[in-house]
Design an enzyme around this catalytic site. Structure first.
Site, PDB file in Angstrom:
ATOM      1  N   HIS A 149      39.263  42.063  40.602  1.00  0.00           N
ATOM      2  CA  HIS A 149      40.295  41.132  39.643  1.00  0.00           C
ATOM      3  C   HIS A 149      39.997  39.569  39.889  1.00  0.00           C
ATOM      4  O   HIS A 149      40.094  38.845  39.233  1.00  0.00           O
ATOM      5  CB  HIS A 149      41.852  41.387  40.092  1.00  0.00           C
ATOM      6  CG  HIS A 149      42.511  42.393  39.605  1.00  0.00           C
ATOM      7  ND1 HIS A 149      42.058  43.675  40.164  1.00  0.00           N
ATOM      8  CD2 HIS A 149      42.941  42.739  38.555  1.00  0.00           C
ATOM      9  CE1 HIS A 149      42.578  44.680  39.401  1.00  0.00           C
ATOM     10  NE2 HIS A 149      43.332  44.104  38.286  1.00  0.00           N
ATOM     11  N   GLY A 150      39.119  39.196  40.946  1.00  0.00           N
ATOM     12  CA  GLY A 150      38.826  37.809  40.929  1.00  0.00           C
ATOM     13  C   GLY A 150      38.279  37.517  42.357  1.00  0.00           C
ATOM     14  O   GLY A 150      38.435  38.209  43.364  1.00  0.00           O
TER      15      GLY A 150
END
Length: 460
Positions: free
Chosen positions: A309-310
């Site tokens: 996700h990041g």
């Protein structure tokens, strides 16, 4: 163009769609079209070489070469600065001053999604689940198909490619379903997510001055924001695709009505969860072996999911928290105990189900605090203040909407979703035109004037 110019052949339809897809992506930044084309070429030729290889070693060589290059590009654009800064902070903490060399690059929108499209295709070829696609236009469309290009769902070649290899015929009922789904997706995004974003952003950015009630509401608002934002986009993508006669994978299945965290992850971002299950969890050994071995696999899956996700420790912490939620269910062999559908009635079983749904939503909101916070320190400070500040009075912001009206809006939204759990789309069915009118009115009244317009998952 698609139905009148391209209707005569599959080739015309696919050419129109691929041109539309490349134009769609170039509207963000035309330079990154070269990265999309390179990724497509790499996977296309690697798949052919894997299939042509006459020895297992050669097949494995092409597989890992393709995977390494794909993940290498993903790592450079998405994770390079994160790793360099983390190592620099580590060396600084032990007494060595380091000046890291950072890259000043923009993260290509949707890179995680189209990279995973290609990887699933390559891995399926390697294991002989499908044959390599020789038609470059068909394969290019599979990777770049614009409804799912920037935020999914993450499609499988086994599901999407067969649809792209045959001529689509116009189906009025499917097109009508698509319009309903697009409209409901817009309600989720523009009415629910963007309205909640105004409050969630205000609370998270000023949490030091917020009381306990406001901080609890902030977590709930963000939970509805990210659900409305992401599932709304997925609905728009699926509905748009139906207008072209193509079915995409369902990505959300009313996740906030889950009775435990295992059921939540079967209902949330289904295409990503199933991707990690099939291409990482099962190859690692899955649920075979000892409980310790299974716990290791679950930890890996959730940590990788968070990292996907990041490039921030907050996402890794979010993945770890969800793993800690999930592991007790797995150890007690209860992670598949809520596979059936359910109905509520006036009895103790229904009360137990309702309590489980509320508790699952509550712990999910706590995990979302880490997902939304800028740093892990901010997340812990937010949670600490939420449980210790001790005031439960309503706080207002200098914005055009107030808490009471927003809660009324969210209550209506939850009731509609609950009522439509078994239906194709909330707007379809009897009195559909009346429902469409209400939805359009809500979009115009609440969404047009919102200050928040971004899609959260475009950054992933």
């Amino acid at each position: 163009m698609y139905w009148f110019v391209g209707q005569k052949s599959k080739i015309n339809q696919n050419y129109i769609l691929i041109l539309a897809s490349y134009y769609f992506y170039s509207c963000w930044d035309w330079r990154f079209l070269f990265l999309l084309v390179f990724s497509t070429l790499l996977d296309y030729f690697s798949a052919i070489q894997i299939e042509k290889s006459d020895t297992p070693q050669r097949k494995k060589l092409w597989l890992w070469l393709c995977i390494s290059i794909n993940l290498g590009f993903l790592g450079i654009f998405k994770y390079y600065n994160f790793f360099v800064e983390s190592f620099a902070e580590l060396f600084t903490a032990i007494g060595f001053k380091v000046s890291p060399l950072l890259l000043d690059v923009i993260l290509p929108v949707g890179i995680s999604f189209y990279t995973f499209h290609g990887l699933s295709y390559i891995i399926d070829i390697y294991y002989g689940r499908i044959k390599s696609e020789k038609n470059f236009v068909d394969y290019s469309l599979f990777v770049s198909y614009f409804p799912l290009l920037v935020a999914g769902p993450i499609e499988r070649a086994t599901h999407l490619l067969p649809q792209l290899k045959k001529r689509r015929k116009f189906d009025f009922e499917k097109a009508k379903e698509g319009v309903y789904q697009i409209l409901w997706g817009l309600v989720k995004k523009v009415v629910i997510a963007d309205t909640c974003a105004v409050y969630a952003n205000g609370i998270f950015e000023n949490y030091n001055s917020m009381n306990s009630l406001s901080l609890m509401l902030g977590a709930i608002y963000f939970a509805f924001q990210i659900y409305g934002d992401f599932s709304g986009y997925s609905d728009i993508a699926l509905g748009t695709s139906k207008l072209f006669g193509i079915d995409l994978l369902k990505n959300f299945n009313f996740p906030y009505f889950s009775r435990d965290i295992a059921e939540f992850w079967r209902r949330w971002h289904i295409s990503l969860s199933s991707w990690f299950r099939d291409y990482l969890y099962i190859p690692l050994g899955g649920s075979k072996g000892s409980k310790l071995f299974q716990i290791r696999n679950v930890m890996i899956i959730f940590l990788v999911s968070g990292f996907w996700h990041g490039a921030n420790w907050t996402f890794i912490a979010w993945g770890l928290i969800n793993a800690l939620y999930f592991i007790p269910l797995m150890v007690l062999n209860r992670n598949r105990s809520n596979m059936d559908s359910f109905k509520l009635a006036l009895n103790f079983d229904s009360l137990r189900i309702l309590i489980n749904i509320i508790l699952t939503f509550a712990i999910t909101c706590v995990a979302w605090i880490f997902f939304r916070s800028k740093t892990i320190q901010d997340a812990f400070a937010y949670i600490s203040r939420m449980f210790t500040e001790g005031h439960f009075t309503e706080q207002y912001f200098k914005i055009e909407r107030y808490t009471t009206e927003l809660w009324s809006l969210l209550l209506i939204f939850v009731l509609v979703e609950w009522n439509c759990r078994t239906k194709i789309e909330p707007i379809s069915g009897k009195y559909s035109w009346v429902k469409m009118s209400f939805c359009l009115a809500a979009i115009l009244a609440l969404g047009v004037f919102s200050d928040y317009k971004e899609f959260i998952y475009f950054q992933f």
